[in-house]
Motif scaffolding. Structure first.
Motif, PDB file in Angstrom:
ATOM      1  N   GLY A 290      87.288  55.533  71.514  1.00 38.93           N
ATOM      2  CA  GLY A 290      86.744  54.684  72.573  1.00 38.93           C
ATOM      3  C   GLY A 290      86.558  53.232  72.161  1.00 38.93           C
ATOM      4  N   ARG A 291      86.770  52.917  70.876  1.00 33.46           N
ATOM      5  CA  ARG A 291      86.689  51.507  70.455  1.00 33.46           C
ATOM      6  C   ARG A 291      87.914  50.731  70.933  1.00 33.46           C
ATOM      7  NH1 ARG A 291      82.444  51.405  70.976  1.00 33.46           N
ATOM      8  NH2 ARG A 291      82.224  53.639  71.111  1.00 33.46           N
ATOM      9  N   VAL A 292      89.002  51.436  71.281  1.00 32.07           N
ATOM     10  CA  VAL A 292      90.162  50.718  71.830  1.00 32.07           C
ATOM     11  C   VAL A 292      90.310  51.078  73.308  1.00 32.07           C
ATOM     12  CG1 VAL A 292      91.368  50.499  69.620  1.00 32.07           C
ATOM     13  CG2 VAL A 292      91.796  52.500  71.061  1.00 32.07           C
ATOM     14  N   GLY A 293      91.244  50.429  73.988  1.00 32.54           N
ATOM     15  CA  GLY A 293      91.428  50.680  75.412  1.00 32.54           C
ATOM     16  C   GLY A 293      90.385  49.948  76.231  1.00 32.54           C
ATOM     17  N   ARG A 294      89.785  48.909  75.656  1.00 30.70           N
ATOM     18  CA  ARG A 294      88.739  48.181  76.356  1.00 30.70           C
ATOM     19  C   ARG A 294      89.255  46.879  76.950  1.00 30.70           C
ATOM     20  NH1 ARG A 294      83.086  49.044  74.454  1.00 30.70           N
ATOM     21  NH2 ARG A 294      83.129  51.285  74.125  1.00 30.70           N
ATOM     22  N   GLY A 295      90.494  46.522  76.615  1.00 32.63           N
ATOM     23  CA  GLY A 295      91.026  45.269  77.129  1.00 32.63           C
ATOM     24  C   GLY A 295      92.227  45.523  78.016  1.00 32.63           C
ATOM     25  N   SER A 296      93.102  44.513  78.115  1.00 34.93           N
ATOM     26  CA  SER A 296      94.206  44.643  79.053  1.00 34.93           C
ATOM     27  C   SER A 296      95.496  45.138  78.407  1.00 34.93           C
ATOM     28  CB  SER A 296      94.448  43.288  79.722  1.00 34.93           C
ATOM     29  OG  SER A 296      94.569  42.305  78.727  1.00 34.93           O
ATOM     30  N   THR A 297      95.542  45.211  77.046  1.00 36.93           N
ATOM     31  CA  THR A 297      96.776  45.693  76.423  1.00 36.93           C
ATOM     32  C   THR A 297      96.763  47.212  76.257  1.00 36.93           C
ATOM     33  OG1 THR A 297      95.692  44.807  74.468  1.00 36.93           O
ATOM     34  CG2 THR A 297      97.861  43.898  75.012  1.00 36.93           C
TER      35      THR A 297
ATOM     36  N   ARG B 164      64.042  60.204  81.281  1.00 36.12           N
ATOM     37  CA  ARG B 164      65.381  60.335  81.847  1.00 36.12           C
ATOM     38  C   ARG B 164      66.468  60.154  80.792  1.00 36.12           C
ATOM     39  NH1 ARG B 164      67.594  60.918  86.753  1.00 36.12           N
ATOM     40  NH2 ARG B 164      65.575  60.780  87.773  1.00 36.12           N
ATOM     41  N   LEU B 165      67.448  61.041  80.882  1.00 32.38           N
ATOM     42  CA  LEU B 165      68.615  61.003  80.007  1.00 32.38           C
ATOM     43  C   LEU B 165      69.786  60.445  80.805  1.00 32.38           C
ATOM     44  CD1 LEU B 165      69.991  62.121  77.301  1.00 32.38           C
ATOM     45  CD2 LEU B 165      70.544  64.134  78.667  1.00 32.38           C
ATOM     46  N   VAL B 166      70.403  59.385  80.286  1.00 28.95           N
ATOM     47  CA  VAL B 166      71.597  58.866  80.950  1.00 28.95           C
ATOM     48  C   VAL B 166      72.812  59.257  80.128  1.00 28.95           C
ATOM     49  CG1 VAL B 166      72.876  56.792  81.585  1.00 28.95           C
ATOM     50  CG2 VAL B 166      70.441  56.953  82.085  1.00 28.95           C
ATOM     51  N   GLN B 167      73.695  59.984  80.783  1.00 29.84           N
ATOM     52  CA  GLN B 167      74.932  60.381  80.120  1.00 29.84           C
ATOM     53  C   GLN B 167      76.072  59.600  80.711  1.00 29.84           C
ATOM     54  OE1 GLN B 167      75.960  64.169  78.812  1.00 29.84           O
ATOM     55  NE2 GLN B 167      74.410  65.170  80.057  1.00 29.84           N
ATOM     56  N   GLY B 168      76.995  59.224  79.881  1.00 27.33           N
ATOM     57  CA  GLY B 168      78.167  58.536  80.400  1.00 27.33           C
ATOM     58  C   GLY B 168      79.189  58.510  79.303  1.00 27.33           C
ATOM     59  N   ASP B 169      80.435  58.515  79.695  1.00 27.89           N
ATOM     60  CA  ASP B 169      81.491  58.532  78.701  1.00 27.89           C
ATOM     61  C   ASP B 169      81.509  57.203  77.945  1.00 27.89           C
ATOM     62  OD1 ASP B 169      83.612  59.419  77.249  1.00 27.89           O
ATOM     63  OD2 ASP B 169      84.832  59.970  78.982  1.00 27.89           O
ATOM     64  N   VAL B 170      82.181  57.208  76.823  1.00 22.88           N
ATOM     65  CA  VAL B 170      82.361  55.998  76.043  1.00 22.88           C
ATOM     66  C   VAL B 170      82.867  54.877  76.943  1.00 22.88           C
ATOM     67  CG1 VAL B 170      83.590  55.027  74.082  1.00 22.88           C
ATOM     68  CG2 VAL B 170      83.057  57.458  74.128  1.00 22.88           C
ATOM     69  N   GLY B 171      82.216  53.739  76.920  1.00 24.83           N
ATOM     70  CA  GLY B 171      82.704  52.607  77.686  1.00 24.83           C
ATOM     71  C   GLY B 171      82.344  52.633  79.156  1.00 24.83           C
TER      72      GLY B 171
ATOM     73  N   VAL C 174      85.121  45.370  71.006  1.00 20.54           N
ATOM     74  CA  VAL C 174      86.053  44.258  70.798  1.00 20.54           C
ATOM     75  C   VAL C 174      87.275  44.493  71.681  1.00 20.54           C
ATOM     76  CG1 VAL C 174      87.412  42.981  69.091  1.00 20.54           C
ATOM     77  CG2 VAL C 174      85.256  44.037  68.407  1.00 20.54           C
ATOM     78  N   PRO C 175      87.280  43.939  72.898  1.00 19.30           N
ATOM     79  CA  PRO C 175      88.323  44.273  73.865  1.00 19.30           C
ATOM     80  C   PRO C 175      89.746  44.001  73.398  1.00 19.30           C
ATOM     81  CG  PRO C 175      86.510  43.123  74.935  1.00 19.30           C
ATOM     82  CD  PRO C 175      86.238  43.080  73.461  1.00 19.30           C
ATOM     83  N   ASN C 176      89.939  43.041  72.491  1.00 18.60           N
ATOM     84  CA  ASN C 176      91.307  42.734  72.081  1.00 18.60           C
ATOM     85  C   ASN C 176      91.897  43.763  71.103  1.00 18.60           C
ATOM     86  OD1 ASN C 176      93.582  40.883  72.200  1.00 18.60           O
ATOM     87  ND2 ASN C 176      93.105  40.442  70.045  1.00 18.60           N
ATOM     88  N   ALA C 177      91.053  44.631  70.569  1.00 13.91           N
ATOM     89  CA  ALA C 177      91.570  45.633  69.621  1.00 13.91           C
ATOM     90  C   ALA C 177      92.281  46.727  70.389  1.00 13.91           C
ATOM     91  CB  ALA C 177      90.425  46.209  68.798  1.00 13.91           C
ATOM     92  N   SER C 178      93.537  47.030  69.980  1.00 13.01           N
ATOM     93  CA  SER C 178      94.290  47.998  70.768  1.00 13.01           C
ATOM     94  C   SER C 178      94.928  49.099  69.936  1.00 13.01           C
ATOM     95  CB  SER C 178      95.371  47.275  71.578  1.00 13.01           C
ATOM     96  OG  SER C 178      96.235  46.596  70.692  1.00 13.01           O
ATOM     97  N   LEU C 179      94.647  49.104  68.630  1.00 10.88           N
ATOM     98  CA  LEU C 179      95.224  50.154  67.793  1.00 10.88           C
ATOM     99  C   LEU C 179      94.124  50.741  66.910  1.00 10.88           C
ATOM    100  CD1 LEU C 179      97.755  51.618  66.731  1.00 10.88           C
ATOM    101  CD2 LEU C 179      98.171  49.676  65.220  1.00 10.88           C
ATOM    102  N   MET C 180      94.009  52.065  66.954  1.00  8.09           N
ATOM    103  CA  MET C 180      92.976  52.740  66.165  1.00  8.09           C
ATOM    104  C   MET C 180      93.637  53.767  65.266  1.00  8.09           C
ATOM    105  SD  MET C 180      89.889  53.822  65.317  1.00  8.09           S
ATOM    106  CE  MET C 180      88.785  52.879  66.337  1.00  8.09           C
ATOM    107  N   ILE C 181      93.459  53.622  63.954  1.00  9.42           N
ATOM    108  CA  ILE C 181      93.995  54.614  63.028  1.00  9.42           C
ATOM    109  C   ILE C 181      92.802  55.388  62.463  1.00  9.42           C
ATOM    110  CG2 ILE C 181      95.466  54.974  60.996  1.00  9.42           C
ATOM    111  CD1 ILE C 181      96.781  53.074  62.964  1.00  9.42           C
ATOM    112  N   ILE C 182      92.861  56.695  62.516  1.00 14.49           N
ATOM    113  CA  ILE C 182      91.767  57.484  61.942  1.00 14.49           C
ATOM    114  C   ILE C 182      92.337  58.401  60.863  1.00 14.49           C
ATOM    115  CG2 ILE C 182      89.866  59.070  62.400  1.00 14.49           C
ATOM    116  CD1 ILE C 182      90.004  58.157  65.344  1.00 14.49           C
ATOM    117  N   GLU C 183      91.897  58.175  59.633  1.00 23.77           N
ATOM    118  CA  GLU C 183      92.374  59.010  58.528  1.00 23.77           C
ATOM    119  C   GLU C 183      91.576  60.297  58.456  1.00 23.77           C
ATOM    120  OE1 GLU C 183      94.076  57.682  54.498  1.00 23.77           O
ATOM    121  OE2 GLU C 183      92.679  56.088  55.080  1.00 23.77           O
TER     122      GLU C 183
END
Ligand code: ADP
Ligand code: MG
Length: 687
Positions: free
Chosen positions: A577-584, A288-295, A553-562
């Motif tokens: 998807g590494r950000v947006g995991r917390g409440s900010t 079985r393959l489980v697909q799901g979006d990030v997070g 890391v739920p407290n991380a809220s800013l992602m810069i990608i060069e």
């Protein structure tokens, strides 16, 4: 009966060797070496409509003829300007053969056929086929000429002449292998379809052929899809020959695990977990393959699946493609399962000496019930005591051979169940054509309370503003990632870029605590930095794409990608998807080097406009094609001759159905069909 290509006229050892490079050994292989496109010499294309790369017939009046002496030596070439009244273009001849100059006289009307390129003076065609004509001369009857995939030293003309010798040979066996009930699909027999595709009739529907919508093409495309599906399904049967442990629903571990959690599973997590539980109750290996979006919470679904096996006394293995991801799982699972009395072993490539021996011994004796690690798990030295379930995270980084290897690690005479998880959604077309041997579950819901992520694209020139923003945000206690990407697939260069950025930002932002993590660091160093970031001891984490998956890391809220323009959509979505995991409220800044290509603009704006992984994956498929999305490991499976997935996907469900029927009722024909279309793919015996 097989007939060697050497029996054809014009094929000696040398040509035979060239043909072998294209996997053409037998004359019938030649028939299934299908055109990748057609030349259309039946239509004059206006110069204003020409596209670079197109092979086209043009007509125009000679304006000037200019001999060009080669820089050294005596050979001259000829540059001829022609005009169709609206535009001008250049014909370039590198060899001035006798009679050429006589034909090329100012004022003459010419027809020229060849591939259009962009030259120094605008569009040009190098050594075209030319014809001097009178105004209004009739065009040849409508006929397309096949263009074949080829190899250096083997010309199109040669290939065409060989196909021509074979196409009408009745000795060449062309057995219909598809069941009679599906052949009349559109009235073309196999032989007729092949003839039409190689040598379209004069009255052919040119437009349909050019766009691969001609019934003869569809007839063959369908057959090719059936062969591919049959190959996938036979792999599935092979994986399921040996029984797996059918286990009862966990009564103790799963409820205890859920009771410990600070949250409730989503409805989607419950639904998918139920589907898995039902599979695990069977004595046939789950695939079985489980697909799901990030997070979307795939890890919990995996943990719940493990509970059923662990409680029944079986071992469970969890494999992840990178050490960072495997470590994250190790930490999570230790946190969840150690309080429940489950022993967990860690196995990674870099682990050596005594630690490794102890881990392997624990796995072999069954002292460790849950085993987590990287590729190291596939090695021969790793023997399980009683392996009942294998969980593979981020499947696309692994090959099928590795799933086959784990199948061999089951208890005597048995196969473990397989649960395969993707990091990002895969377009449905690709799921069916690459993972057609797996059942699929989709976690189509995100846990509640996720904050939205605002995505912006900024040119590299505004890097200073971005740095100022980090300075301000992190000053307020927020955490940020800065991802350096130089060249995809080069962890060494990426690591250097990350080190340089780390040096620079450490000097410029002395009031911030900054960490660095990349794939070339030792694993305990990496782990220390990750833990420090997780514990909020660091404001800013400079990283390579190693943090792409699993990092939470739920407290991380800013992602810069060069250099965001260099990455694929799915990878950018995964990083975001590494950000947006917390409440900010969270932000993702895609920094790019201008000017962006058209494709680059479209990619970055797709990401700005959507956070739905399934939508993004479809777009990625459209913009980059399947190979780029799945990585080289999986694309070997996609060596199609005629099929092009995006174009032909509507035929897939039916092809899958027919393939299943054929394997069941016509095993011999199925086997021949796979040999015809996939001569070099592995065959899986059914016993
Ligand atoms: P992914 O599907 O990307 O692997 P994870 O399994 O890493 O996602 O889950 C992402 C985060 O969401 C983790 O911090 C996890 O603990 C949390 N999580 C998972 N399920 C739920 C839920 N039902 N409610 C709230 N948070 C959840
Ligand atoms: Mg995950």
């Amino acid at each position: 009966m097989s007939i060697s290509v050497q029996t054809l006229s014009g094929v000696g050892d040398q040509v035979a060797q060239l043909l072998a490079r294209l996997s053409i050994h037998d004359v019938s292989d030649l028939l299934f070496h299908l055109p990748r496109g057609y030349e259309d010499r039946s239509r004059i294309v206006a110069m204003s409509e020409l596209k670079v790369g197109q092979s086209a017939l043009i007509e125009g009046v000679v304006q000037s003829v200019e001999p060009l002496s080669a820089a050294r030596g005596s050979r001259t070439s000829l540059l001829v300007q022609i005009s169709d009244g609206e535009r001008r273009m250049t014909l370039r001849f590198f060899q001035v053969y006798p009679g050429l100059k006589e034909k090329m006289q100012v004022g003459r009307l010419l027809r020229a056929f060849g591939e259009v390129r962009m030259g120094a003076r605008g569009l040009e065609i190098s050594h075209p086929d030319i014809q001097v004509v009178s105004v209004g001369a009739p065009l040849p009857p409508s006929r397309l000429t096949a263009i074949y995939p080829t190899t250096e030293g083997l010309s199109q003309t040669k290939l065409r002449s060989l196909v021509d010798q074979v196409i009408n040979k009745s000795q060449v066996e062309l057995t219909e292998l598809l069941p009679v009930s599906v052949i009349p699909h559109n009235g073309y027999s196999l032989r007729q379809a092949l003839r039409e595709v190689h040598q379209p009739a004069n009255v052919a529907d040119t437009e349909a052929l050019m766009s691969y919508r001609h019934p003869a093409q569809i007839r063959l495309i369908f057959e090719e899809l059936v062969a591919h599906q049959a190959s996938l399904l036979s792999r599935r049967y092979y994986m399921q020959i040996k029984p797996a442990p059918g286990v009862a629903q966990s009564q103790i571990l799963a409820p205890q695990l859920l009771a410990q959690l600070p949250f409730k599973p989503t409805r989607a997590q419950i639904r998918v977990s139920d589907e898995i539980r039902q599979d695990l109750q069977q004595s046939k290996p789950m695939l079985r393959l489980v697909q799901g979006d990030v997070g979307s919470g795939k890890t919990l679904v995996a943990a719940l699946a493990a509970c059923h096996l662990l409680e029944a006394g079986w071992q469970v293995a969890l494999v992840a493609p990178t050490e960072i991801l495997a470590e994250q799982h190790f930490i999570n699972f230790s946190h969840w399962f150690e309080p429940l009395g489950i022993q967990i072993a860690w196995l990674a490539g870099k682990q050596k000496g005594k630690a490794r021996l102890i881990a392997e011994a624990d796995v072999a004796t069954g002292a460790a019930q849950l085993v987590i690690g990287t590729h190291a798990l596939f090695q021969d030295s790793v023997q399980f005591y009683k392996l009942g379930l294998v969980i593979i995270d981020e499947q696309h980084r692994f090959g099928v051979d590795q799933r086959l290897a784990l199948r061999e690690k089951g208890a005597a005479g048995m196969s473990p169940h397989q649960l395969v998880m993707t990091a990002t959604p895969i377009p449905r077309t690709l799921t069916m054509s690459v993972y057609g041997d797996l059942d699929t579950s989709v976690i189509d819901e995100l846990p509640p309370g996720r904050t939205s992520i605002t995505t912006v694209a900024v040119p590299f020139e505004r890097r200073e503003e971005v740095i100022a923003r980090i300075s301000a945000n992190c000053g307020q206690g927020k955490q940020a990632y800065w991802v350096c990407t130089l060249v995809e697939e080069s962890e060494t260069l990426d690591a250097k870029a990350a080190e340089a950025t780390y040096e620079e930002l450490s000097t410029r932002l002395p009031h911030l605590k900054i960490g660095l993590v990349h794939g070339r660091m030792k694993s305990d160093e990496k782990q220390q930095v990750m833990q420090a970031f997780k514990k909020n001891e660091l404001h800013l984490l400079i990283a390579t794409t190693v943090i792409e998956v699993g990092v939470d890391v739920p407290n991380a809220s800013l992602m810069i990608i060069e250099n965001a323009e260099r990455l694929g959509l799915s990878q950018l979505h995964q990083l975001r998807g590494r950000v947006g995991r917390g409440s900010t409220a969270s932000f993702c800044v895609l920094m790019y080097k201008s000017p962006l290509s058209e494709n680059g603009v479209e990619r970055l704006s797709t990401l700005r406009n959507s956070t739905d992984g399934f939508v993004i994956a479809e777009k990625d498929l459209e913009l980059r094609g399947p190979g780029e999305i799945l990585g080289t490991r999986q694309t070997g499976l996609l060596g199609f001759r005629l099929v092009q997935l995006q174009r032909d996907q509507h035929l897939l469900p039916e092809a899958q159905k027919i393939a299943a029927k054929m394997l069941k009722h016509h095993p011999i024909e199925s086997e021949k069909l796979m040999t015809r279309w996939l001569p070099s793919a592995p065959r899986y015996a059914r016993v």
